[in-house]
Structures are given as C-alpha cells and as structure tokens.
Design a protein around this motif. Structure first.
Motif, short mmCIF file in Angstrom:
data_model
loop_
_atom_site.label_atom_id
_atom_site.label_comp_id
_atom_site.label_asym_id
_atom_site.label_seq_id
_atom_site.Cartn_x
_atom_site.Cartn_y
_atom_site.Cartn_z
N PHE A 133 47.99 33.58 31.88
CA PHE A 133 46.98 34.20 31.02
C PHE A 133 46.39 35.40 31.76
O PHE A 133 45.18 35.54 31.91
N SER A 134 47.24 36.26 32.24
CA SER A 134 46.91 37.30 33.21
C SER A 134 45.92 38.34 32.74
O SER A 134 45.20 38.91 33.57
N GLY A 135 45.89 38.65 31.47
CA GLY A 135 45.05 39.75 31.02
C GLY A 135 45.49 41.04 31.69
O GLY A 135 46.69 41.27 31.86
N VAL A 136 44.54 41.86 32.11
CA VAL A 136 44.89 43.12 32.80
C VAL A 136 45.01 42.91 34.30
O VAL A 136 45.18 43.85 35.05
N GLU A 137 44.93 41.68 34.73
CA GLU A 137 45.18 41.24 36.10
C GLU A 137 44.16 41.74 37.12
O GLU A 137 44.48 42.33 38.15
N ALA A 138 42.90 41.45 36.86
CA ALA A 138 41.82 41.78 37.79
C ALA A 138 41.95 41.01 39.09
O ALA A 138 41.60 41.52 40.15
N ALA A 139 42.47 39.78 39.02
CA ALA A 139 42.61 38.97 40.24
C ALA A 139 43.49 39.67 41.27
O ALA A 139 43.16 39.69 42.46
N THR A 140 44.57 40.25 40.83
CA THR A 140 45.47 40.92 41.77
C THR A 140 44.79 42.13 42.41
O THR A 140 44.95 42.37 43.61
N LEU A 141 44.03 42.87 41.65
CA LEU A 141 43.30 44.01 42.22
C LEU A 141 42.32 43.53 43.28
O LEU A 141 42.13 44.19 44.31
N ALA A 142 41.70 42.38 43.07
CA ALA A 142 40.74 41.84 44.03
C ALA A 142 41.43 41.26 45.26
O ALA A 142 40.93 41.38 46.37
N TRP A 143 42.56 40.61 45.06
CA TRP A 143 43.21 39.89 46.15
C TRP A 143 44.19 40.72 46.98
O TRP A 143 44.50 40.35 48.10
N GLU A 144 44.67 41.83 46.46
CA GLU A 144 45.61 42.66 47.23
C GLU A 144 45.07 43.06 48.59
O GLU A 144 45.81 42.98 49.58
N PRO A 145 43.81 43.49 48.70
CA PRO A 145 43.30 43.86 50.03
C PRO A 145 43.28 42.69 51.03
O PRO A 145 43.24 42.90 52.23
N LEU A 146 43.32 41.47 50.51
CA LEU A 146 43.34 40.29 51.38
C LEU A 146 44.75 39.93 51.81
O LEU A 146 44.95 38.99 52.58
N GLY A 147 45.74 40.65 51.27
CA GLY A 147 47.14 40.38 51.60
C GLY A 147 47.79 39.33 50.71
O GLY A 147 48.91 38.92 50.97
#
Length: 70
Positions: free
Chosen positions: A7-21
């Motif tokens: 249920f990804s939507g526009v995928e805000a989680a990935t934008l938040a988690w990318e800097p964490l690797g």
C-alpha cells in the motif's frame, strides 16, 4: 535493512529511510497516480501491483514488511 512496502502510496517511507541506508526491495500499489510518482522517483524499483496477487516466493529476501493499509 531491506524492506517491501505494501500500500505504498507515493512512498514517503523510502524518502525517510534512504538516508539511513535502508533499501526497498519492492513496492505494492494499485492506484495510478501514486504508481506514476514512485515509477518516476524510483525507476529501478520492482512494482508488484495489488497485494492480493503477490507471491512471496517470487520476492527477494527482506528484513521488514511495511504497510499503510487504507
């Protein structure tokens, strides 16, 4: 961490988690607009479509399953 986003939507989680690797393995979304947004932002990402059609045996191994069910 490797994860799949349901249920990804526009995928805000990935934008938040990318800097964490953290690394997304795949997205699952059926709404046309969010699918276009994620395809533009993450062109290499596997798009799984509906969660009702996902076969877990066909997905790469992951550490976490994340979701934001409507």
């Amino acid at each position: 961490m490797r994860y799949i986003s349901l249920f990804s939507g526009v995928e805000a989680a990935t934008l938040a988690w990318e800097p964490l690797g953290w690394e997304a393995v795949a997205f699952a979304e059926i709404e046309p607009f969010p699918m276009k947004v994620t395809a533009a932002r993450f062109p290499e990402m596997k798009q799984l479509g509906s969660v009702t059609e996902i076969n877990g045996a066909e997905i790469e191994p992951m550490d976490i399953i994340t979701f934001g069910s409507p």
